[in-house]
Design an enzyme around this catalytic site. Structure first.
Site, mmCIF file in Angstrom:
data_model
loop_
_atom_site.group_PDB
_atom_site.id
_atom_site.type_symbol
_atom_site.label_atom_id
_atom_site.label_comp_id
_atom_site.label_asym_id
_atom_site.label_seq_id
_atom_site.Cartn_x
_atom_site.Cartn_y
_atom_site.Cartn_z
ATOM 1 N N GLU A 59 53.659 39.189 33.512
ATOM 2 C CA GLU A 59 53.304 38.628 32.575
ATOM 3 C C GLU A 59 52.563 38.376 30.945
ATOM 4 O O GLU A 59 52.398 39.433 31.148
ATOM 5 C CB GLU A 59 51.162 37.498 33.390
ATOM 6 N N ASP A 74 52.690 43.306 36.341
ATOM 7 C CA ASP A 74 52.253 41.884 36.587
ATOM 8 C C ASP A 74 53.187 41.258 35.152
ATOM 9 O O ASP A 74 53.175 42.454 33.888
ATOM 10 C CB ASP A 74 51.110 42.266 36.581
#
Length: 324
Positions: A185, A183
């Protein structure tokens, strides 16, 4: 105060046997930025070899692979296993521990960390992880940035990517997990002079993970600079992924990654605690009609939300969900 430990390839292999998970502290505390929201919207066929496969004759279902992210800062992973269909088959096929982090050590190298809640889940594998795997549910660990300028997208060499992949693979092995979820982020690339993203980084990491974890799940939350890089990557990289999904909850958009076909994609993204039930049903209907092989949900809470879950399981599998 956070205490850190860097793991190199050799040290990681030692740590598998000798110590609790390498990550000693880290993702933002409950309610902090890295734990607060997954994505920025309003929102079968995996290769993992799990522990305790269900016995011959266990109930089965036909339809998309269903994904359940669990915010272990707030909720318990084992709750995933309490949901079945009416015939006893699992309502969810993959449970994802959200989330460990990529931190930066004093030498500027990427290190894998877990905050106390993630670490507790791993340490309590006997009650949080093994019961799910015994039912045939795969359990993987999500890994994302932590506002320190280090992430999936800015490894500057294959060697750096391999070092971090070795840490992840060691943790997967130590805790008997079925793989990892990537991920991109909360990395804050460039902070404190850290490198900016480059197009090779995510491919180097996926390739290293696949080499270190043959037969394990590698999934991708389709967001950030790594998402942009994968859109134009060689299909050989995409073929090393088991799944990829839309990161924007309450919306319907399939990732575009060469080498990743519809059977491995979720165009739907559901936040169980925030996406309206009618929207979840609608996205399930579209997923089934369009032939996508994965249905991704996030934020499964403690307690019984089977009426909500039934909304999409009746569409995807023709059965209501039961909470036991």
């Amino acid at each position: 105060m956070q205490k850190s430990m860097k793991i190199g390839i050799v040290a990681a292999l030692v740590a598998m046997v000798a110590a609790p998970m390498v990550p000693a502290a880290a993702s933002a505390a409950p309610g902090g930025p890295a734990a607060a929201s997954h994505g920025h919207g309003q929102g079968h066929g995996g290769q993992g070899q799990g522990h305790g496969r269900p016995g011959h004759g266990a109930p089965t279902k036909t339809g998309p692979t269903s994904i359940a992210y669990v915010e272990v800062n707030n909720d318990e992973l084992r709750n995933v296993g309490r949901y079945t269909l009416e015939n006893g088959a699992n309502a969810f096929d993959v449970a994802i521990i959200f989330a460990a982090n990529i931190n930066r050590d004093a030498d500027g190298d990427a290190v894998l960390y877990a905050n106390e809640n993630v670490q507790r889940t791993l340490d309590q594998a006997a009650t949080q992880i093994r019961p799910l795997q015994a039912k045939g549910i795969k359990v993987t660990l999500s890994v994302l940035g932590n506002h320190q300028g280090t992430g999936l997208a800015n490894f500057t060499s294959k060697a750096e990517a391999r070092d971090f992949a070795a840490q992840v693979a060691a943790t997967v092995k130590q805790y008997g997990l079925d793989g990892v979820d990537l991920d991109d982020e909360y990395s804050d690339y460039g902070v404190d002079g850290t490198p900016q993203p480059n197009e090779q980084s995510i491919g180097w990491l996926i390739s290293a993970l696949r080499a270190d974890m043959p037969g394990k799940i590698i999934s991708f939350y389709d967001i950030g600079p790594s998402s942009d890089a994968l859109k134009t990557a060689n299909p050989s990289i995409g073929k090393k992924l088991d799944y990829a999904w839309n990161p924007y909850y309450g919306t319907y958009t399939a990732p575009t990654i060469p080498g990743v076909g519809k059977s491995k994609l979720s165009a739907a993204a559901i936040d169980i605690q925030n996406t309206p039930a009618a929207t979840a049903v609608s996205l399930a209907q579209r997923s089934k009609a369009d032939g996508y092989g994965v249905f991704m949900t996030y934020n499964l809470p403690d307690g019984d939300v089977s009426p909500y879950v039934s909304g999409f399981t009746k569409v995807l599998y023709g059965q209501s969900a039961v909470y036991k």
